[in-house]
Design a protein around this motif. Structure first.
Motif, PDB file in Angstrom:
ATOM      1  N   LEU A  17       7.972 -13.792 -86.866  1.00  0.00           N
ATOM      2  CA  LEU A  17       7.348 -12.317 -86.471  1.00  0.00           C
ATOM      3  C   LEU A  17       6.558 -11.759 -88.047  1.00  0.00           C
ATOM      4  O   LEU A  17       5.852 -11.070 -87.885  1.00  0.00           O
ATOM      5  CB  LEU A  17       8.629 -11.465 -86.086  1.00  0.00           C
ATOM      6  CG  LEU A  17       7.893  -9.948 -85.669  1.00  0.00           C
ATOM      7  CD1 LEU A  17       6.940 -10.342 -84.195  1.00  0.00           C
ATOM      8  CD2 LEU A  17       9.243  -9.235 -85.037  1.00  0.00           C
ATOM      9  N   ALA A  18       7.270 -11.969 -88.820  1.00  0.00           N
ATOM     10  CA  ALA A  18       6.794 -11.518 -90.135  1.00  0.00           C
ATOM     11  C   ALA A  18       5.523 -11.937 -90.636  1.00  0.00           C
ATOM     12  O   ALA A  18       4.591 -11.398 -91.249  1.00  0.00           O
ATOM     13  CB  ALA A  18       7.729 -11.437 -91.391  1.00  0.00           C
ATOM     14  N   VAL A  77       4.234  -5.318 -96.215  1.00  0.00           N
ATOM     15  CA  VAL A  77       4.886  -6.663 -95.942  1.00  0.00           C
ATOM     16  C   VAL A  77       3.857  -7.723 -96.807  1.00  0.00           C
ATOM     17  O   VAL A  77       4.240  -8.443 -97.658  1.00  0.00           O
ATOM     18  CB  VAL A  77       4.593  -7.089 -94.566  1.00  0.00           C
ATOM     19  CG1 VAL A  77       4.753  -8.721 -94.281  1.00  0.00           C
ATOM     20  CG2 VAL A  77       5.607  -6.394 -93.573  1.00  0.00           C
ATOM     21  N   ARG A  78       2.385  -7.528 -96.624  1.00  0.00           N
ATOM     22  CA  ARG A  78       1.465  -8.464 -97.450  1.00  0.00           C
ATOM     23  C   ARG A  78       1.717  -8.111 -99.036  1.00  0.00           C
ATOM     24  O   ARG A  78       1.667  -9.352 -99.755  1.00  0.00           O
ATOM     25  CB  ARG A  78       0.228  -8.289 -97.282  1.00  0.00           C
ATOM     26  CG  ARG A  78      -0.248  -8.580 -95.653  1.00  0.00           C
ATOM     27  CD  ARG A  78      -1.579  -8.505 -95.133  1.00  0.00           C
ATOM     28  NE  ARG A  78      -2.543  -9.254 -96.166  1.00  0.00           N
ATOM     29  CZ  ARG A  78      -2.961 -10.489 -95.758  1.00  0.00           C
ATOM     30  NH1 ARG A  78      -2.339 -11.135 -94.793  1.00  0.00           N
ATOM     31  NH2 ARG A  78      -3.590 -11.341 -96.628  1.00  0.00           N
ATOM     32  N   ALA A  79       1.906  -7.006 -99.401  1.00  0.00           N
ATOM     33  CA  ALA A  79       2.236  -6.773-100.894  1.00  0.00           C
ATOM     34  C   ALA A  79       3.639  -7.629-101.410  1.00  0.00           C
ATOM     35  O   ALA A  79       3.652  -8.070-102.387  1.00  0.00           O
ATOM     36  CB  ALA A  79       2.546  -5.298-101.395  1.00  0.00           C
ATOM     37  N   LEU A 108       8.925  -0.404 -96.358  1.00  0.00           N
ATOM     38  CA  LEU A 108       9.773  -1.192 -95.571  1.00  0.00           C
ATOM     39  C   LEU A 108      11.153  -0.686 -95.111  1.00  0.00           C
ATOM     40  O   LEU A 108      11.394  -0.557 -94.129  1.00  0.00           O
ATOM     41  CB  LEU A 108       9.805  -2.573 -96.194  1.00  0.00           C
ATOM     42  CG  LEU A 108      10.076  -3.722 -95.326  1.00  0.00           C
ATOM     43  CD1 LEU A 108       9.165  -3.993 -94.377  1.00  0.00           C
ATOM     44  CD2 LEU A 108      10.317  -4.850 -96.319  1.00  0.00           C
ATOM     45  N   ASN A 109      11.784  -0.052 -96.158  1.00  0.00           N
ATOM     46  CA  ASN A 109      13.076   0.397 -95.845  1.00  0.00           C
ATOM     47  C   ASN A 109      12.994   1.688 -95.144  1.00  0.00           C
ATOM     48  O   ASN A 109      13.767   1.950 -94.007  1.00  0.00           O
ATOM     49  CB  ASN A 109      13.708   0.636 -97.179  1.00  0.00           C
ATOM     50  CG  ASN A 109      14.100  -0.424 -98.021  1.00  0.00           C
ATOM     51  OD1 ASN A 109      14.310  -1.637 -97.126  1.00  0.00           O
ATOM     52  ND2 ASN A 109      14.502  -0.424 -99.196  1.00  0.00           N
ATOM     53  N   ALA A 147       9.735  -3.995 -89.256  1.00  0.00           N
ATOM     54  CA  ALA A 147      10.312  -3.924 -90.523  1.00  0.00           C
ATOM     55  C   ALA A 147      11.613  -4.756 -90.999  1.00  0.00           C
ATOM     56  O   ALA A 147      11.731  -5.257 -91.994  1.00  0.00           O
ATOM     57  CB  ALA A 147      10.408  -2.364 -90.991  1.00  0.00           C
ATOM     58  N   GLN A 148      12.380  -4.643 -89.784  1.00  0.00           N
ATOM     59  CA  GLN A 148      13.663  -5.455 -90.017  1.00  0.00           C
ATOM     60  C   GLN A 148      13.524  -6.799 -90.079  1.00  0.00           C
ATOM     61  O   GLN A 148      14.110  -7.637 -90.655  1.00  0.00           O
ATOM     62  CB  GLN A 148      14.624  -4.871 -88.746  1.00  0.00           C
ATOM     63  CG  GLN A 148      15.213  -3.168 -88.949  1.00  0.00           C
ATOM     64  CD  GLN A 148      15.578  -2.685 -87.666  1.00  0.00           C
ATOM     65  OE1 GLN A 148      15.905  -3.546 -86.733  1.00  0.00           O
ATOM     66  NE2 GLN A 148      15.804  -1.286 -87.711  1.00  0.00           N
TER      67      GLN A 148
END
Length: 205
Positions: A17-18, A77-79, A108-109, A147-148
């Motif tokens: 998924l990520a 996420v990409r960073a 993200l958190n 995010a999770q």
């Protein structure tokens, strides 16, 4: 967008998924980078193709706020993917505009905290029971689930296999499946070899 990871059956659902979220930025095959999440229709189609993201994925309809939230999360996420592949170079799609890692971690958190999750038991015939953590439906459900999944991937063993593909025109991240793998898929390897061949001939001309 799934062709780059369709053969990676051994990776976890969180990793898949990520990666799929990151792969919504891709090369269009004609020299340009394409973004699959530019409007509500694009995000709606992507969520419907990923039924693990929300409780009613088949009926999901995005709005502009959801698009903005998911795009912000994808940037984080990409960073963090770029941070994970160091000292190698990140994907060229956003290498010049990556957000700072502390900002990406905070984003993200914060997204992961928007919606709580509950455990659900799944027990198919002739299979071991498994527990999946499902987001409770509500505001922020989609971004929290994404995010999770990204947090679980980045904190798990699959992260060590993450690579950025540097074949000409490719902007994908992928999971390395064997020690000699350099590219996300064979067509990228072919393009890279052709480019190297032309470069050698140019230098010797």
């Amino acid at each position: 967008m799934r062709d780059a990871i369709s053969t990676q059956d051994s990776i976890s659902g969180n990793a898949r998924l990520a990666l799929d979220l990151a792969l919504t930025i891709r090369h269009d095959g004609h020299g340009s980078v394409t973004d699959d999440l530019t409007d509500p229709a694009g995000l709606s189609a992507w969520v419907r193709a990923h039924p693990d993201t929300v409780l009613d994925a088949a009926g999901f309809v995005a709005d502009e706020a959801a698009v903005a939230a998911v795009r912000d999360l994808r940037a984080a996420v990409r960073a963090l993917f770029a941070h994970a592949v160091r000292p190698a170079e990140p994907s060229p799609a956003d290498a010049a505009r990556l957000m700072p890692v502390p900002d990406a971690v905070r984003r993200l958190n914060a997204a992961a905290a928007r919606t709580p999750t509950v455990p659900e038991l799944h027990w198919a015939e002739d299979a071991e029971p498994v527990v999946r953590h499902q987001a409770v439906q509500g505001e922020g459900e989609l971004t929290a689930a994404l995010a999770q999944a990204a947090i679980a991937f980045l904190a798990g063993p699959d992260r060590r296999r993450l690579r950025a593909c540097h074949a000409p025109r490719c902007v994908r991240y992928f999971l390395k499946e064997h020690p000699r793998q350099e590219w996300c898929k064979p067509s990228c390897g072919n393009r890279a070899r052709v480019a190297r061949h032309h470069e050698r001939h140019r230098q010797n001309a």
